[in-house]
Design a protein around this motif. Structure first.
Motif, PDB file in Angstrom:
ATOM      1  N   ASN A 124       0.802  -1.252  -0.009  1.00 35.71           N
ATOM      2  CA  ASN A 124       0.039   0.047  -0.074  1.00 35.71           C
ATOM      3  C   ASN A 124       0.836   1.238  -0.066  1.00 35.71           C
ATOM      4  O   ASN A 124       2.140   1.129   0.481  1.00 35.71           O
ATOM      5  CB  ASN A 124      -0.938  -0.031   1.451  1.00 35.71           C
ATOM      6  N   SER A 125       0.462   2.403  -0.505  1.00 33.72           N
ATOM      7  CA  SER A 125       1.278   3.682  -0.617  1.00 33.72           C
ATOM      8  C   SER A 125       0.342   4.874  -0.678  1.00 33.72           C
ATOM      9  O   SER A 125      -0.939   4.911  -0.787  1.00 33.72           O
ATOM     10  CB  SER A 125       2.152   3.525  -2.013  1.00 33.72           C
ATOM     11  N   SER A 126       1.095   5.862  -0.329  1.00 33.45           N
ATOM     12  CA  SER A 126       0.290   7.429  -0.178  1.00 33.45           C
ATOM     13  C   SER A 126      -0.438   7.460  -1.704  1.00 33.45           C
ATOM     14  O   SER A 126      -1.207   8.377  -1.648  1.00 33.45           O
ATOM     15  CB  SER A 126       1.265   8.296   0.162  1.00 33.45           C
ATOM     16  N   TRP A 171       4.712   7.633   1.487  1.00 32.95           N
ATOM     17  CA  TRP A 171       5.030   6.432   2.066  1.00 32.95           C
ATOM     18  C   TRP A 171       4.541   5.282   1.404  1.00 32.95           C
ATOM     19  O   TRP A 171       3.682   5.116   0.377  1.00 32.95           O
ATOM     20  CB  TRP A 171       4.281   6.267   3.725  1.00 32.95           C
ATOM     21  N   SER A 173       4.127   0.744   2.368  1.00 31.85           N
ATOM     22  CA  SER A 173       4.365  -0.090   3.225  1.00 31.85           C
ATOM     23  C   SER A 173       3.677  -1.628   2.459  1.00 31.85           C
ATOM     24  O   SER A 173       3.245  -1.544   1.869  1.00 31.85           O
ATOM     25  CB  SER A 173       3.161   0.145   4.404  1.00 31.85           C
ATOM     26  N   ASP A 175       2.660  -5.300   3.737  1.00 25.37           N
ATOM     27  CA  ASP A 175       1.939  -6.384   4.923  1.00 25.37           C
ATOM     28  C   ASP A 175       2.540  -7.692   4.630  1.00 25.37           C
ATOM     29  O   ASP A 175       2.212  -8.351   3.769  1.00 25.37           O
ATOM     30  CB  ASP A 175       0.499  -6.323   4.463  1.00 25.37           C
ATOM     31  N   GLY A 211      -0.176  -1.760  12.057  1.00 24.90           N
ATOM     32  CA  GLY A 211      -0.358  -0.652  10.753  1.00 24.90           C
ATOM     33  C   GLY A 211      -0.709   0.580  11.315  1.00 24.90           C
ATOM     34  O   GLY A 211      -1.173   1.532  10.560  1.00 24.90           O
ATOM     35  N   TRP A 214       3.921   3.036  14.703  1.00 21.24           N
ATOM     36  CA  TRP A 214       5.131   2.918  14.018  1.00 21.24           C
ATOM     37  C   TRP A 214       6.161   3.139  14.652  1.00 21.24           C
ATOM     38  O   TRP A 214       6.252   4.052  15.515  1.00 21.24           O
ATOM     39  CB  TRP A 214       5.308   3.505  12.817  1.00 21.24           C
ATOM     40  N   TYR A 244       4.202  -5.204   9.637  1.00 20.80           N
ATOM     41  CA  TYR A 244       4.306  -4.251   8.762  1.00 20.80           C
ATOM     42  C   TYR A 244       5.525  -3.546   8.456  1.00 20.80           C
ATOM     43  O   TYR A 244       6.249  -3.274   9.731  1.00 20.80           O
ATOM     44  CB  TYR A 244       3.183  -3.042   8.636  1.00 20.80           C
ATOM     45  N   GLN A 246       7.481  -0.176   6.658  1.00 23.82           N
ATOM     46  CA  GLN A 246       7.027   1.123   6.019  1.00 23.82           C
ATOM     47  C   GLN A 246       8.341   1.836   5.557  1.00 23.82           C
ATOM     48  O   GLN A 246       9.161   1.927   6.486  1.00 23.82           O
ATOM     49  CB  GLN A 246       5.944   1.785   6.683  1.00 23.82           C
ATOM     50  N   TYR A 248       8.852   5.556   5.216  1.00 24.57           N
ATOM     51  CA  TYR A 248       8.302   6.939   5.276  1.00 24.57           C
ATOM     52  C   TYR A 248       9.181   8.270   4.930  1.00 24.57           C
ATOM     53  O   TYR A 248      10.065   8.223   5.282  1.00 24.57           O
ATOM     54  CB  TYR A 248       7.596   7.238   6.593  1.00 24.57           C
TER      55      TYR A 248
END
Length: 277
Positions: A124-126, A171, A173, A175, A211, A214, A244, A246, A248
């Motif tokens: 997943n991402s921004s 960001w 991330s 999973d 999630g 952090w 998770y 990530q 950032y």
């Protein structure tokens, strides 16, 4: 002389011949090289001139890396081995861990006894430029394939988000699907064209069990364009666990990316993220 002295033990002398153990210091205790690379180890000692020690250099596996009499290590093929520098008479036996990698091969960065637990996992991402036919999408960040000349493969922020300020956060991330012990994270820069293009400048590598909350495991400020993957090793005794992982990004690269349609703004682009756990 006056009678029975009982059972006696009597010695005249005890002598012990030995030699003071000599300590040496190596400039590095671990090397990560690519096939064909060389690096000369530097040895120092506070007690004696190193030249008089007649140190012996040996490799446990010369198919991976060799070492010559002056401590120059040469990487031969992908794998791991130990280089020893020793002098038994002085009680010296130091080890240099050597890892030979190929920056175009994700699996060459494998950590013995662990697996790439990020492979094929959900990303997943921004923002993401979901154009798989152009070589970009979230899923390509964990597919185990790196971009090659003329063919992109990885994740990029979307050129349509209008990020013209390098301090626009981003960001991405992964999973891992369950809580894992994490020992190594490797971030592979974009590698299909200009190596390392649009790699972030300031960023944190973070882990989380839910999630939501952090914890930073690695912080980078002022990163220059890399010429090799970024390897983050986590000592086993630190016990880093999480479901998770990530990245950032707080500062993107300063230069604007130029797309087919014009100025795409400040981008973040990565070829692959691998997690050994």
């Amino acid at each position: 002389a006056g009678g029975n002295d009982g059972k006696m033990v009597q010695l005249s002398e005890v002598a012990v011949w030995g030699r003071k153990a000599i300590g040496i210091t190596l400039n590095k205790n671990a090397l990560r090289l690519e096939p064909g690379d060389t690096e000369t180890m530097i040895v120092t000692s506070k007690e004696v001139d190193v030249e008089v020690l007649a140190l012996e250099w040996t490799s446990e596996n010369e198919a991976v890396a060799t070492v010559d009499a002056d401590g120059t290590v040469k990487a031969v093929a992908v794998g791991s081995t130990n280089i020893h520098v020793s002098n038994k008479a002085f009680g010296i036996d130091e080890i240099v861990k050597v890892e030979v990698v190929d920056k175009t091969d994700v699996n060459s960065y494998a950590l013995e006894g662990y697996e790439n637990v990020a492979l094929g996992k959900t990303v997943n991402s921004s923002s993401s430029y979901e154009m798989s036919h152009e070589g970009w999408c979230n899923a390509y960040l964990t597919d185990g394939v790196l971009g090659v000349a003329g063919k992109t493969n990885g994740w990029t922020t979307s050129p349509y988000e209008g990020a013209y300020d390098p301090k626009t956060p981003a960001w991405v991330s992964i999973d891992l699907e369950k809580v894992m012990t994490i020992r190594r994270v490797v971030i592979f820069p974009r590698s299909d064209g200009t190596y390392g293009e649009n790699f972030p400048v300031d960023f944190q590598v973070q882990v989380s069990s839910d999630g939501v909350t952090w914890s930073d495991i690695y912080n980078v400020t002022g990163m220059k364009t890399p010429d090799e993957p970024l390897v983050i090793d986590i000592p086993e005794d630190e016990g880093v666990v999480g479901r998770y992982v990530q990245i950032y990004v707080s500062v993107r690269v300063g230069a604007d990316s130029q797309g087919a349609g014009g100025n795409d703004g400040k981008m973040v682009q990565l070829s692959e993220v691998a997690v050994w756990g």
